[in-house]
Scaffold this active site. Sequence first.
Site, mmCIF file in Angstrom:
data_model
loop_
_atom_site.group_PDB
_atom_site.id
_atom_site.type_symbol
_atom_site.label_atom_id
_atom_site.label_comp_id
_atom_site.label_asym_id
_atom_site.label_seq_id
_atom_site.Cartn_x
_atom_site.Cartn_y
_atom_site.Cartn_z
ATOM 1 N N GLN A 133 -1.211 26.080 -18.486
ATOM 2 C CA GLN A 133 -0.349 25.499 -19.512
ATOM 3 C C GLN A 133 1.041 26.128 -19.446
ATOM 4 O O GLN A 133 1.204 27.297 -19.794
ATOM 5 C CB GLN A 133 -0.963 25.756 -20.894
ATOM 6 C CG GLN A 133 -0.149 25.212 -22.041
ATOM 7 C CD GLN A 133 -0.632 25.736 -23.386
ATOM 8 O OE1 GLN A 133 -1.012 26.893 -23.520
ATOM 9 N NE2 GLN A 133 -0.635 24.878 -24.391
ATOM 10 N N GLY A 134 2.015 25.365 -19.027
ATOM 11 C CA GLY A 134 3.379 25.876 -18.933
ATOM 12 C C GLY A 134 4.220 25.430 -20.109
ATOM 13 O O GLY A 134 5.035 24.505 -19.986
ATOM 14 N N TYR A 135 4.005 26.047 -21.246
ATOM 15 C CA TYR A 135 4.772 25.709 -22.448
ATOM 16 C C TYR A 135 5.758 26.825 -22.786
ATOM 17 O O TYR A 135 6.951 26.625 -22.800
ATOM 18 C CB TYR A 135 3.841 25.479 -23.651
ATOM 19 C CG TYR A 135 3.086 24.163 -23.651
ATOM 20 C CD1 TYR A 135 3.066 23.345 -22.524
ATOM 21 C CD2 TYR A 135 2.398 23.724 -24.773
ATOM 22 C CE1 TYR A 135 2.367 22.134 -22.523
ATOM 23 C CE2 TYR A 135 1.706 22.524 -24.792
ATOM 24 C CZ TYR A 135 1.693 21.728 -23.660
ATOM 25 O OH TYR A 135 1.010 20.551 -23.664
ATOM 26 N N SER A 138 -1.212 31.631 -18.634
ATOM 27 C CA SER A 138 -2.520 32.179 -18.298
ATOM 28 C C SER A 138 -3.029 31.575 -16.991
ATOM 29 O O SER A 138 -3.008 30.354 -16.832
ATOM 30 C CB SER A 138 -3.537 31.849 -19.396
ATOM 31 O OG SER A 138 -3.135 32.415 -20.612
ATOM 32 N N GLU A 140 -9.113 19.237 -32.941
ATOM 33 C CA GLU A 140 -9.314 20.647 -33.258
ATOM 34 C C GLU A 140 -10.477 20.880 -34.230
ATOM 35 O O GLU A 140 -11.187 21.865 -34.113
ATOM 36 C CB GLU A 140 -8.033 21.215 -33.852
ATOM 37 C CG GLU A 140 -7.756 22.606 -33.385
ATOM 38 C CD GLU A 140 -6.395 23.082 -33.855
ATOM 39 O OE1 GLU A 140 -5.901 22.571 -34.869
ATOM 40 O OE2 GLU A 140 -5.851 23.979 -33.205
ATOM 41 N N ASN A 192 -0.498 34.017 -35.828
ATOM 42 C CA ASN A 192 -1.052 33.818 -37.176
ATOM 43 C C ASN A 192 0.012 33.652 -38.252
ATOM 44 O O ASN A 192 -0.189 32.913 -39.216
ATOM 45 C CB ASN A 192 -1.992 34.983 -37.526
ATOM 46 C CG ASN A 192 -3.358 34.819 -36.875
ATOM 47 O OD1 ASN A 192 -3.531 33.966 -35.991
ATOM 48 N ND2 ASN A 192 -4.321 35.612 -37.289
ATOM 49 N N GLU A 193 1.130 34.324 -38.077
ATOM 50 C CA GLU A 193 2.202 34.162 -39.065
ATOM 51 C C GLU A 193 2.661 32.707 -39.080
ATOM 52 O O GLU A 193 2.910 32.131 -40.143
ATOM 53 C CB GLU A 193 3.397 35.067 -38.724
ATOM 54 C CG GLU A 193 3.147 36.560 -38.956
ATOM 55 C CD GLU A 193 2.338 37.214 -37.847
ATOM 56 O OE1 GLU A 193 2.085 36.557 -36.813
ATOM 57 O OE2 GLU A 193 1.936 38.380 -38.030
#
Lengths: 393, 355
Positions: A126-128, A161, A244, A379-380
């Site tokens: 994933q290249g984001y 990753s 999701e 998470n923030e």
Amino acid sequence: MNLDYTPDEIAFQQRMRAFFAANIDERLRALVRTGTRLEPREYVAYQQLLAAQGWGAPTWPTEYGGTGWTPTQYYIFEAESARADAPQQFHQGLELIGPVLFTYGSDAQKQKYLPRIISGEDWWCQGYSEPGAGSDLASLKTRAVRDGDHYVVTGQKIWTSYAHAASHMFCLVRTEIRPRRQEGISLLLIDMKSPGIRVRPILTLDERHHVNEVFLDEVRVPAEDLVGEEGKGWNYGKVLLDRERGLSAALGLRLGQYVRVVKSRAAAVRLGATTLLADPGFRDKLAQIEIEMLALEYMGLRTLADAVAGLDSGPRASMLKIRWSELIQRITELWVEALGYDAACFAPLDDATDLPADMPSPMASYLHARVTTIYGGANEVQRNIIARRSLGL
Amino acid sequence: MDFLLTAEQDLLRDSITRFALEHGDFAKWRRALPAGPHNQAAWSQMAELGWLAIAVPEAAGGLGGSAVETMLVMEGLGRALSREPYVGTAVIAPALIDDPAILAAIIAGETRIALAVAETGNRFNLAAAETTATGGTLTGTKSFVHDGATADWFIVSAQTGPALTLHLVPRDAPGLTITPIRGPDHRHHARLTLANTPTRPLQGGLDALESAVDRAIAAHLAEAVGSMEALRDMTLAYLKTREQFGATIGSFQALQHRMVDIALACEEARSMLYFATLRLDAPAPDRRIAVSAAKTRIGQTARFVAHQSVQLHGGIGTSDELPVSHHLKRLMIIETLYGNSDHHRARFAAATDAA
Ligand SMILES: Cc1cc2nc3c(=O)[nH]c(=O)nc-3n(C[C@H](O)[C@H](O)[C@H](O)COP(=O)(O)OP(=O)(O)OC[C@H]3O[C@@H](n4cnc5c(N)ncnc54)[C@H](O)[C@@H]3O)c2cc1C
């Protein structure tokens, strides 16, 4: 309300249980049980095993080679897999790009790419994220310029990753500068063997190579590898949000594995005449975490039931992710605590040295768990989204 | 009452600050890792500056300094992620060894000494050794010796009849096997096996050991506070420079509050550090209360500061290429060393019962 599976689901569960019992060898179980991160080839082998069974894509519809399982069947599959210490499938191809392709991709893209995700022949990364665009992904700067029947891509991705193991990358690029930054972003499928791509490893705090920087220097990408419409790439993530619910219901299932290893390790730690596992303070801490895991599990089951019924579960999927990440951090931290000094024995300095039982997995798992509150949306930022979109703050 | 430094202590702090600047360059630190655990130049410089002599009595040629001086040195070493075996050599050894030749070698920076007390059977309990000393020889296994891989001498605890005894063992002693193991903190620790290894008994027993270990704990807590404050400073600087959503991330209130909690945790930790350091010479029950309270609270605040520093850095905080994660790893080792927070909370409770 009831908590029972139907007779059909029970039969399905038994089939899964028998499959995992017969097909996961002890070496692999031991790796999974001790939280060891698998090598790409091990993921591929596992993917092939499932594909041979027709289960390569347990969440996809049958027309694209998936199992067509209900969310409940998928949940049972995951539960049995976790129970048997089987690995989790690598998700970037199966869950992050596959569904985008079967929802928005061209027929040619579906035919070319989907079967190879299921068979394990292709590995997608994933290249984001970019150095300047993490939480604020819409500020991404990697440029793609149309040149005849190609796009020419130049820029840099980071934290990618397994880019070093990947055959392909799905990549968000900017094809146009628009006042609204989410517009003008396109989704490209890039062959990692293309000239102009350079991958530099970044070691993470667990001393493993898993993430990378990916430099793209005038990489030529055929225009047919554009997904959907030019400039609309940002919107295609929506399909993932819808999916999701079903996926996140199963998140907590893998935490049980850590409870098992922490218990067995603590039982082996002597405290005078007794053991650490019998120590009231330690028991309290472990029980507290287990109780919160049950809360996560039942929150997951409610979300699963919503997915089955086609109901909106509001922000619960994001909430599950927040709690899951916090719990995996706490249980791996407790694992390290249980080991005492043994957790400080991280690496041999010569070939002859054996490490204490389980090491380095407890320390590596604890350290790696720090990333779970950061990747895939910190998470923030998750909390910001829940506050704004669900609570109307 | 005051918490001021004397003029001499102020000078010492300046010199450790300069030292930390000189040796604390992270890129250099990281490049040096494959070459081994020590920086010989830094160790020699520490000897020249007199830091290795602080805890050695004046009668033995040392400075006879106080725990405050040791604290100042350790804070600097913590900030710089120094891997020199200062505590074993210059804090524990002078508390337990009175051999003038060895003390002279410590001062000169010519020897390194490690304490071997941990066994798989005793967790953090200093009083329970399964290693035995009988007929002048030692037999047993020490499962974790901090900085043990490169030590020239080991101070080994053992059981002799009903008593805990202490012994000095050189690294080339017969029957001694040293298995070096690298920590996540990139220090070279060791496992020792002793098989009929001849001993040189030392004077003290359990009381002396416990007192020396309390000094070592206080020193490592100073190291922890140095490390925590380094994390605080780099995280604060990052919040002021990293931009997302068109603003510095330090402008987001969620992160401002977290940053305040980090700063608060550092203040709490420093306060506990002074408490423990200034009670090291108190009677044993008071000393135990102070040291164990500090070990517990600093262990907890250190985890918080380290975890949140990684978190607030985002992805880059999880990489091996920034000091952030290395401070986290070192702090986790300090948290375990000589008893984790749980162990010391229990020791604190027992000590307050006795008081
Ligand atoms: C191990 C790992 C694997 C990854 N794998 C991939 C991958 O395969 N592909 C990929 O594209 N990306 C990947 N990522 C990147 C990941 O998605 C980003 O790290 C993440 O989105 C955070 O971005 P950042 O690192 O730039 O941190 P930043 O966005 O700079 O955040 C820094 C801190 O600021 C906080 N923050 C930011 N904005 C706000 C706000 N508005 N309010 C409050 N707090 C805020 C964050 O929560 C964080 O604590 C991976 C990351 C890691 C660590």
